[in-house]
Design a protein around this motif. Structure first.
Motif, mmCIF file in Angstrom:
data_model
loop_
_atom_site.group_PDB
_atom_site.id
_atom_site.type_symbol
_atom_site.label_atom_id
_atom_site.label_comp_id
_atom_site.label_asym_id
_atom_site.label_seq_id
_atom_site.Cartn_x
_atom_site.Cartn_y
_atom_site.Cartn_z
ATOM 1 N N UNK A 75 1.146 -1.288 0.378
ATOM 2 C CA UNK A 75 -0.148 -0.175 0.301
ATOM 3 C C UNK A 75 0.941 1.415 0.171
ATOM 4 N N UNK A 76 1.826 1.643 0.891
ATOM 5 C CA UNK A 76 3.484 2.491 0.811
ATOM 6 C C UNK A 76 3.571 2.468 -0.874
ATOM 7 N N UNK A 77 3.728 1.171 -1.259
ATOM 8 C CA UNK A 77 4.212 2.194 -2.204
ATOM 9 C C UNK A 77 3.512 2.081 -3.201
ATOM 10 N N UNK A 114 0.161 -0.282 -9.541
ATOM 11 C CA UNK A 114 0.466 -0.583 -8.935
ATOM 12 C C UNK A 114 1.729 -1.211 -8.553
ATOM 13 N N UNK A 115 2.535 -1.024 -8.081
ATOM 14 C CA UNK A 115 4.001 -1.352 -8.274
ATOM 15 C C UNK A 115 4.166 -2.615 -7.032
ATOM 16 N N UNK A 116 2.776 -2.182 -5.980
ATOM 17 C CA UNK A 116 3.365 -2.265 -4.545
ATOM 18 C C UNK A 116 3.753 -3.616 -4.262
ATOM 19 N N UNK A 117 2.183 -4.552 -4.931
ATOM 20 C CA UNK A 117 2.113 -5.999 -4.460
ATOM 21 C C UNK A 117 3.498 -7.083 -5.015
ATOM 22 N N UNK A 118 4.077 -6.723 -6.580
ATOM 23 C CA UNK A 118 5.215 -7.008 -7.262
ATOM 24 C C UNK A 118 6.539 -6.827 -6.460
ATOM 25 N N UNK A 119 6.562 -5.356 -5.600
ATOM 26 C CA UNK A 119 8.068 -5.406 -5.233
ATOM 27 C C UNK A 119 8.057 -5.399 -3.381
#
Length: 153
Positions: A75-77, A114-119
């Motif tokens: 979420x933060x990313x 939405x890169x959050x989950x992957x990172x």
């Protein structure tokens, strides 16, 4: 990948490949580089510009006592991607240059809007649902601290 942290807290990235024995450094981030550690993990390193000394030895990696669930990290990313890194620095509790360059090292701009989950999955190396942040200090030949490195696990 490279990033620039501006006073407004925005992060801009550009393509840069980090190969096995290379490091990345940008004139926008004087003294900051992305490198691979002895285990092949990507880390970000900042050399103190006042010291202008080479690192003679590195201290041991130390846990920063900062760990975020992968959900909070994701979420933060995503928020950082849409509103700028400055909007989430308090969540991570690390210097802006460290978070910005850890994101760059993870190739966060390659994952769409939405890169959050992957990172977060990349950063959770032991797959326990948490991202831990680690730090170590580099010392010159006289034993003075001249560099700081951060990585995730």
């Amino acid at each position: 990948m490279g990033s620039t942290i501006l006073p407004t807290g925005m992060v801009f990235a550009s393509e840069q490949n980090i190969t096995e024995n290379s490091s990345y450094s940008s004139s926008d981030n004087v003294g900051v580089s992305i490198q691979k550690d002895e285990n092949g993990d990507l880390m970000v390193v900042k050399t103190e510009t006042k010291a202008r000394a080479n690192v003679a030895r590195w201290g041991a990696w130390q846990y920063t006592h900062i760990a975020l669930s992968t959900g909070v990290t994701a979420g933060a990313i995503n928020t950082a991607y849409s509103k700028g890194i400055g909007s989430v620095l308090g969540i991570f509790g690390l210097p802006g240059w460290a978070i910005g360059n850890l994101l760059t090292a993870a190739g966060w701009t390659n994952y769409g809007n939405s890169p959050g989950n992957a990172v977060a999955r990349l950063w959770d190396k032991n797959h326990n649902g948490w991202v831990g942040f680690y730090k170590r200090t580099g010392y010159d030949g006289a034993g003075r601290a001249v560099a700081t490195a951060y990585k995730t696990e």
